[in-house]
Design a protein around this motif. Structure first.
Motif, short mmCIF file in Angstrom:
data_model
loop_
_atom_site.label_atom_id
_atom_site.label_comp_id
_atom_site.label_asym_id
_atom_site.label_seq_id
_atom_site.Cartn_x
_atom_site.Cartn_y
_atom_site.Cartn_z
N TYR A 1 -5.32 4.57 2.14
CA TYR A 1 -5.73 3.33 1.50
C TYR A 1 -6.84 2.49 2.05
N SER A 2 -7.43 1.55 1.36
CA SER A 2 -8.20 0.45 1.85
C SER A 2 -7.55 -0.47 2.74
N LEU A 3 -8.22 -1.09 3.54
CA LEU A 3 -7.25 -2.22 4.66
C LEU A 3 -7.02 -3.34 3.59
N VAL A 4 -7.65 -3.63 2.68
CA VAL A 4 -7.33 -4.84 1.65
C VAL A 4 -6.02 -4.28 0.83
N ASP A 5 -5.97 -3.18 0.45
CA ASP A 5 -4.95 -2.62 -0.26
C ASP A 5 -3.60 -2.65 0.60
N MET A 6 -3.87 -2.27 1.78
CA MET A 6 -2.67 -2.39 2.92
C MET A 6 -2.00 -3.62 2.89
N ILE A 7 -3.08 -4.77 2.93
CA ILE A 7 -2.87 -6.20 3.35
C ILE A 7 -2.09 -6.45 2.23
N ASN A 8 -2.30 -6.15 0.83
CA ASN A 8 -1.69 -6.75 -0.35
C ASN A 8 -0.47 -6.00 -0.77
N ASN A 9 -0.08 -4.70 -0.11
CA ASN A 9 0.90 -3.90 -0.51
C ASN A 9 1.68 -3.23 0.75
N LEU A 10 2.75 -3.81 1.17
CA LEU A 10 3.39 -3.24 2.17
C LEU A 10 3.57 -1.72 2.18
N GLN A 11 3.97 -1.22 1.00
CA GLN A 11 4.16 0.22 1.04
C GLN A 11 3.20 0.93 1.07
N TYR A 12 1.75 0.57 0.88
CA TYR A 12 0.64 1.24 1.22
C TYR A 12 0.45 1.12 2.58
N LYS A 13 0.86 0.22 3.27
CA LYS A 13 0.78 0.44 4.69
C LYS A 13 1.50 1.44 5.50
N LYS A 14 2.69 1.47 4.75
CA LYS A 14 3.78 2.69 5.30
C LYS A 14 3.12 3.81 5.11
N ASP A 15 2.79 4.37 3.77
CA ASP A 15 1.93 5.39 3.49
C ASP A 15 1.03 5.84 4.29
N ALA A 16 -0.05 4.88 4.60
CA ALA A 16 -1.13 4.95 5.37
C ALA A 16 -0.71 5.37 6.83
N TRP A 17 0.42 4.76 7.16
CA TRP A 17 0.69 5.35 8.73
C TRP A 17 0.96 7.03 8.49
N LYS A 18 1.92 7.21 7.44
CA LYS A 18 2.21 8.69 7.50
C LYS A 18 0.81 9.57 7.41
N SER A 19 -0.16 9.09 6.80
CA SER A 19 -1.33 9.75 6.70
C SER A 19 -2.27 9.72 8.32
N LEU A 20 -1.90 8.58 8.88
CA LEU A 20 -2.58 8.39 10.10
C LEU A 20 -1.87 8.84 11.40
N LYS A 21 -0.60 8.96 11.30
CA LYS A 21 0.16 9.38 12.42
C LYS A 21 -0.09 10.96 13.01
N PRO A 22 -0.62 11.95 12.30
CA PRO A 22 -1.09 13.27 12.88
C PRO A 22 -2.27 12.94 13.72
N ILE A 23 -2.96 11.91 13.80
CA ILE A 23 -4.16 11.61 14.72
C ILE A 23 -3.59 11.58 16.17
N LEU A 24 -2.43 11.09 16.48
CA LEU A 24 -1.70 11.44 17.90
C LEU A 24 -1.54 12.68 18.13
N THR A 25 -1.11 13.53 17.39
CA THR A 25 -1.01 14.88 17.92
C THR A 25 -2.27 15.45 18.20
N MET A 26 -3.49 15.17 17.13
CA MET A 26 -4.90 15.91 17.25
C MET A 26 -5.54 15.23 18.66
N LEU A 27 -5.15 14.28 19.03
CA LEU A 27 -5.87 13.53 20.25
C LEU A 27 -5.29 14.13 21.34
N LYS A 28 -4.11 14.95 21.38
CA LYS A 28 -3.75 15.30 22.58
C LYS A 28 -4.38 16.73 23.30
#
Length: 161
Positions: free
Chosen positions: A134-161
């Motif tokens: 989601y766009s940053l604006v969408d995440m600011i306006n909707n907390l559920q989008y923030k949670k969904d975005a984190w699920k999408s971004l979390k794999p980066i932690l593994t990719m960076l190892k």
């Protein structure tokens, strides 16, 4: 009669797309992709992590976006020194994407919002893992989008190892 014609055209198009896929694979290569849109850049040009977002025109919203983006980087154990950020802008006095597209070689691309198609990015960065959220604006306006975005971004932690 008309439905038969539509059915024939539909089947012909389907057959064409299947044949094209068999010949050329799953990547759709679009000719004449316009890369002359304007961008603002920040961070490390040598980074293997590219973030792309839409630039905000509203000062208050821009401040909230910066805070949210900073928090996302912290959660991923990253800073601006570790990433390259492209903000798509309407300001025509700044850089064009075409002037940077060949200078960056990301392994991970994170796109906030849906204004850049995946096929477009795959034409430039075939080896990159592309994550859309989601766009940053969408995440600011909707907390559920923030949670969904984190699920999408979390794999980066593994990719960076």
């Amino acid at each position: 009669m008309m439905s038969q014609i539509i059915w024939m055209i539909s089947n012909s198009l389907k057959d064409y797309l299947i044949q094209t896929q068999q010949l050329f694979g799953d990547d759709l290569i679009l000719p004449n992709i316009d890369t002359n849109f304007f961008i603002e850049t920040e961070g490390n040009l040598e980074s293997k992590i590219l973030f792309i977002k839409e630039s905000s025109n509203k000062n208050n919203s821009n401040k909230e976006e910066k805070i949210l983006f900073s928090n996302i980087l912290k959660a991923l154990n990253l800073s601006l020194k570790d990433i390259f950020l492209i903000s798509i802008s309407e300001n025509q006095k700044i850089n064009k994407f075409s002037s940077f597209s060949s200078k960056i070689e990301p392994l991970i691309i994170v796109v906030f919002g849906s204004y850049i198609p995946k096929d477009f990015l795959k034409n430039f960065y075939r080896e990159a893992n592309i994550i859309f959220t989601y766009s940053l604006v969408d995440m600011i306006n909707n907390l559920q989008y923030k949670k969904d975005a984190w699920k999408s971004l979390k794999p980066i932690l593994t990719m960076l190892k």
